[in-house]
Design a protein around this motif. Sequence first.
Motif, PDB file in Angstrom:
ATOM      1  N   TYR A   1      -8.805   0.578  -1.549  1.00 25.51           N
ATOM      2  CA  TYR A   1      -8.379   1.928  -1.145  1.00 25.51           C
ATOM      3  C   TYR A   1      -8.933   1.642   0.324  1.00 25.51           C
ATOM      4  O   TYR A   1      -9.086   1.309   1.002  1.00 25.51           O
TER       5      TYR A   1
ATOM      6  N   THR B   1      -8.265   0.646  -8.073  1.00 30.99           N
ATOM      7  CA  THR B   1      -7.759   0.192  -6.907  1.00 30.99           C
ATOM      8  C   THR B   1      -9.030   0.459  -5.508  1.00 30.99           C
ATOM      9  O   THR B   1      -9.665   0.086  -5.603  1.00 30.99           O
TER      10      THR B   1
ATOM     11  N   THR C   1      -1.566   8.493  -0.449  1.00 31.19           N
ATOM     12  CA  THR C   1      -2.185   9.506  -1.554  1.00 31.19           C
ATOM     13  C   THR C   1      -3.358  10.669  -1.004  1.00 31.19           C
ATOM     14  O   THR C   1      -4.026   9.791  -0.014  1.00 31.19           O
TER      15      THR C   1
ATOM     16  N   MET D   1       0.835  -1.678   0.238  1.00 30.21           N
ATOM     17  CA  MET D   1       0.280   0.119   0.288  1.00 30.21           C
ATOM     18  C   MET D   1       1.183   1.161   0.236  1.00 30.21           C
ATOM     19  O   MET D   1       1.828   1.485   0.358  1.00 30.21           O
TER      20      MET D   1
ATOM     21  N   LEU E   1      -5.286   8.741   2.683  1.00 28.45           N
ATOM     22  CA  LEU E   1      -5.687   7.346   2.436  1.00 28.45           C
ATOM     23  C   LEU E   1      -4.276   6.343   1.650  1.00 28.45           C
ATOM     24  O   LEU E   1      -3.504   6.666   1.056  1.00 28.45           O
ATOM     25  N   TRP E   2      -5.152   5.182   1.665  1.00 32.96           N
ATOM     26  CA  TRP E   2      -3.451   4.463   1.332  1.00 32.96           C
ATOM     27  C   TRP E   2      -4.362   3.932  -0.453  1.00 32.96           C
ATOM     28  O   TRP E   2      -5.116   3.377   1.004  1.00 32.96           O
ATOM     29  N   ALA E   3      -3.172   2.969  -0.781  1.00 28.57           N
ATOM     30  CA  ALA E   3      -3.878   2.708  -2.733  1.00 28.57           C
ATOM     31  C   ALA E   3      -3.268   1.152  -2.068  1.00 28.57           C
ATOM     32  O   ALA E   3      -1.920   1.452  -1.986  1.00 28.57           O
TER      33      ALA E   3
ATOM     34  N   ASP F   1      -3.139  -1.577  -5.337  1.00 32.02           N
ATOM     35  CA  ASP F   1      -3.660  -1.799  -7.130  1.00 32.02           C
ATOM     36  C   ASP F   1      -3.812  -2.420  -7.515  1.00 32.02           C
ATOM     37  O   ASP F   1      -3.381  -3.554  -6.825  1.00 32.02           O
TER      38      ASP F   1
END
Length: 137
Positions: free
Chosen positions: A66, A64, A47, A44, A114-116, A118
């Motif tokens: 989140y 994505t 963003t 992660m 946020l943490w993202a 993919d």
Amino acid sequence: SQLTDVTLKSYGKNKDELIQRALMDNDFMKHLEHGQILTIMDCMHPTSLTKGCCVIQEGDDGSTVYVLEEGMVEVTKQGKKLCTIGPAKVFGELAILYNCTRTATVTALTDIKLWAIDRQGFQTIMMRTGLIKHSQY
Ligand code: PCG
């Protein structure tokens, strides 16, 4: 700058605990093995978006998943409000888990952090769960 340092430190310190809490709270992810949770945490990246931004648009292709770290988002479907989501919650997992388009719109009600992760990283990890393995038989 000092502000950047503080932001990075707060991400680093809270990251693992926050993401773990969010995953354990999600019906699809609470059964993950410890190793999978660690891998998701590792993959992660942070963003941020400002108030009013559209995080997810209903009908789009999703790529994505989140975890909300800070702030609030609103979930709407065909213009109707479904709910608001606060910190330490996962969202955006449905389009990736079900391989469908985004099922709702998610809008930032405040500035958000946020943490993202993919699609590819997420699917690779989820493929190893019994949940998805069993559903394939
Ligand atoms: P996804 O990928 O369909 O994108 C929109 C996200 O909104 C969805 O995944 C869920 O993670 C999140 N969400 C939160 N509450 C709801 C709800 O009540 N209905 C739907 N469809 N999505 C929701």
